[in-house]
Each structure stands twice: as C-alpha cells, then as structure tokens.
Design an enzyme around this catalytic site. Structure first.
Site, PDB file in Angstrom:
ATOM      1  N   ARG A 128       7.505 -55.646 -40.573  1.00  0.00           N
ATOM      2  CA  ARG A 128       7.621 -56.969 -41.176  1.00  0.00           C
ATOM      3  C   ARG A 128       8.328 -56.919 -42.523  1.00  0.00           C
ATOM      4  O   ARG A 128       8.975 -57.879 -42.929  1.00  0.00           O
ATOM      5  CB  ARG A 128       6.234 -57.592 -41.347  1.00  0.00           C
ATOM      6  CG  ARG A 128       5.610 -58.099 -40.062  1.00  0.00           C
ATOM      7  CD  ARG A 128       4.230 -58.657 -40.303  1.00  0.00           C
ATOM      8  NE  ARG A 128       3.303 -57.613 -40.750  1.00  0.00           N
ATOM      9  CZ  ARG A 128       2.049 -57.841 -41.116  1.00  0.00           C
ATOM     10  NH1 ARG A 128       1.582 -59.072 -41.145  1.00  0.00           N
ATOM     11  NH2 ARG A 128       1.269 -56.837 -41.481  1.00  0.00           N
ATOM     12  N   LYS A 174      -3.816 -63.029 -26.739  1.00  0.00           N
ATOM     13  CA  LYS A 174      -3.514 -61.928 -25.818  1.00  0.00           C
ATOM     14  C   LYS A 174      -3.541 -62.403 -24.370  1.00  0.00           C
ATOM     15  O   LYS A 174      -2.718 -61.978 -23.550  1.00  0.00           O
ATOM     16  CB  LYS A 174      -4.497 -60.772 -26.016  1.00  0.00           C
ATOM     17  CG  LYS A 174      -4.432 -60.101 -27.368  1.00  0.00           C
ATOM     18  CD  LYS A 174      -3.047 -59.573 -27.703  1.00  0.00           C
ATOM     19  CE  LYS A 174      -2.661 -58.310 -26.985  1.00  0.00           C
ATOM     20  NZ  LYS A 174      -1.386 -57.739 -27.448  1.00  0.00           N
ATOM     21  N   ALA A 202       3.567 -55.033 -31.391  1.00  0.00           N
ATOM     22  CA  ALA A 202       3.170 -55.951 -32.464  1.00  0.00           C
ATOM     23  C   ALA A 202       2.455 -57.176 -31.918  1.00  0.00           C
ATOM     24  O   ALA A 202       2.816 -57.709 -30.868  1.00  0.00           O
ATOM     25  CB  ALA A 202       4.407 -56.395 -33.251  1.00  0.00           C
TER      26      ALA A 202
END
Length: 353
Positions: free
Chosen positions: A51, A188, A99
C-alpha cells in the site's frame, strides 16, 4: 517432520521447477511476506504489491530476502484503488491475490465498507489478469470463514464442513460487538463467490480459491499478527483476541488451523499443477477452543491460562474436505507442530520467558 519431494510433486502433474514471473498482492503482510520469501528462494521473479512504498520497515523487510536484489520488484497498490494492481500484474505468469481489507478505510469515499472494496478488487484483478494475456492462473487466498457449515435455516450445523458449504449471511450470529469480524466474514464470502462467477463467465484462465484455516507458526515479521494473536489468545490471556477465537468456533463448530509454511507451500503447489481450478479448503486440524487450552495446560504447565480462557467443547461437525489432499498436496505440520511453532515465535517476541 519430513519435507515434500519436489520430484514426487512433478510426477503428480506439476509444471516442474521452471522459474516464472508471479505477482503477490499484499506482499508485506503475514502470509504475503512469507510467500514472497519462499517464491524468491525457489528462483521465481516476484512482483509484490504494498500500500505504501515509503514504509521503510516493510520495504526493508522484503528487500532483505535472498535474491531480492535481482528477482523482486515492488509496486504500490491499494485495495481501495484496485486499478493500481494492473501494472504489477503485467507480464506475470501467475497471480497470488493475498491482500484483503480487514477494516473499512474511513478516508475512502469510493466504497462504503470492506465488502465493496474487496469485491471491487477481485473484479479489477481478474480483469487485469485477463487483459495481460500472460496470466495462466489466479490463485486467491480465501478463508474458511466463507465456508461455515451452519445450516441456512439456523437449526445448527451440517454433519461436515467441506467445499459445498457457504456461510449463510442472514443468520443472527453473535459477533461479540466486533463489527470487523462480521465485515471480514461477509467480504471473504462475497468476494469468493464473485471470483468463481468469473470462472463461469470468462473461462479464459484458471481460477483457484485456497480457503485457509486460522494460520499459525513462525513468521518473518517483527510483530505479532492478528492471526497468531487469535490462535494463541488463550496462553496470552488476551480477551479481545480470544473473543475472535470463540467467534470462529461459533461460526464453524470448531477452529480449523494450519501452519504458515504449509499455506505457502500449498499456494505454490496450486501454481505448479498443469491444470487446476475451483475451491480447496485447507486446514491441518480441526480443534475446539477447549482442546487448544488443554494442550497448553498439559504440555506447558508453566504457562498460566486464566479460567475464563479454558475454552469450550465444539460441535460434532467434522472436517470433511479432502480435495487438496486428493490432488496430491500433503501438509507437513500437525496441530502439535502448529501450536509449538506459534509458541516459539511468541517467546522470540518476548511474550513468554
């Protein structure tokens, strides 16, 4: 503990040990950093995303790995700006999408929550892989939280937990006041469904989701990750992390656990196969919170676990997934080794004498 023979893996359909160019998103995280290190050790060229390229602690860690000087390239890319991954993916043979957002970015006005951000990232990364013309397979780091064996009608658990299970999103599960747990479970689950929808629609490259249990073991990081803190919350007597552990048991009946080294090897195994796609659940053992506490009480009586962290028995649901085993991958670490290596790491960090 015995190491897996590379030649035996190749006989079972692997691509062999040829060096490739691969992308690892989230390359400085708990799993990502260990995966980057192992890929470099195996001779692959790695595009790792972070990031913030100005974070010298993370950049320095990745650049310290053997072969990093010649085989590692770092790219700035943020889940909340998913188009940034496009440059890192160009020219790659395989992509590991590790990620994932754990908390909502309050500074981003583009997405209202982590689920929107995670789904947008999956969409963007899949499209970048297809546009590249070089990516053969996208390997997504999923989580078993997307595969809860809870029944849709809320009447309890199914008999077993396997790849046919999807976490119901409309059940009044007790999240102990931790919205992050709910957001992570939702993101998820929905992200994995989105990923697999592309396998049907696009059919231009293979898509694999490796849904991992709670990851423990030693790490290259210099801090205690949330995953290890959760797994070791009982010997740590950590009430916040322990609530997360109890949530996992409430969601899945027991807690699936796996060693970080096995997780990295499983990702690479999924890359090495000539052809592979679909969902694969991955855990080495399936323990109740009481069984975890009992282990430390029995083998490490010097560690005092407070009564409120002694855990409880899980449900009768059994671990029913054999898909990864069936295609030839065998984990090297059982529950004892996972817990012992996690304890050794905590001692290295100064948590125990």
């Amino acid at each position: 503990m015995t190491s897996r023979s590379i030649s035996a893996m190749e006989e079972k359909g692997g691509r062999g040990s040829g060096h490739r160019t691969v992308c690892v998103t989230g390359g400085a995280g708990y799993l990502g950093s260990s995966l980057v290190k192992k890929l470099l050790q195996k001779g692959h060229t790695v595009h790792a995303t972070l990031r913030n390229l100005d974070d010298q602690s993370k950049v320095g860690l990745l650049k310290s790995f053997p072969e990093a000087n010649t085989k590692l390239r770092l790219f700035k890319a943020d889940i909340y700006n998913p188009d940034e991954f496009n440059t890192a993916i160009q020219g790659c043979d395989f992509v590991f999408h590790v990620a994932t957002p754990l908390q909502s970015n309050t500074q981003s006005s583009q997405y209202k929550d982590t689920t929107e951000a995670a789904v947008a990232a999956v969409e963007s990364i899949v499209k970048s892989c297809i546009r590249s013309g070089t990516v053969k397979r996208l390997i997504y780091t999923g989580s078993v939280v997307a595969a809860s064996p809870l029944k849709e009608d809320g009447s309890g658990f199914k008999d077993s937990m396997d790849e046919s299970c999807w976490t119901p999103l409309n059940l009044p599960i007790n999240y102990y006041g931790f919205e992050t747990l709910k957001d992570y479970t939702y993101s998820k689950t929905i992200s994995e469904k989105k990923l697999l929808s592309y396998a049907c629609k696009e059919n231009k490259m293979e898509l694999v989701s490796l849904a991992c249990g709670l990851v423990g073991g030693d790490t290259v990081l210099s801090y205690i990750s949330g995953s290890i803190a959760c797994l070791m919350s009982q010997p740590l007597n950590d009430p916040i992390s322990y609530q997360s552990l109890e949530f996992l048991q409430e969601l899945m009946g027991k807690v699936p656990i796996v060693h970080i080294d096995d997780v990295c090897e499983a990702h690479i195994f999924c890359m090495d196969q000539r052809s592979l796609q679909g969902i694969f659940l991955f855990a080495s053992d399936f323990l109740s919170t009481k069984e975890i506490a009992d282990y430390f009480c029995l083998y490490h009586p010097e560690i005092c676990i407070a009564e409120e962290f002694h855990g409880r028995n899980g449900s009768e649901v059994r671990w029913g997934s054999t898909k990864l085993n069936d295609v030839g991958f065998k984990p090297n670490y059982d529950a004892k080794l996972i817990l012992e290596d996690s304890l050794q790491f905590l001692r290295k960090m100064g948590s125990f004498k």
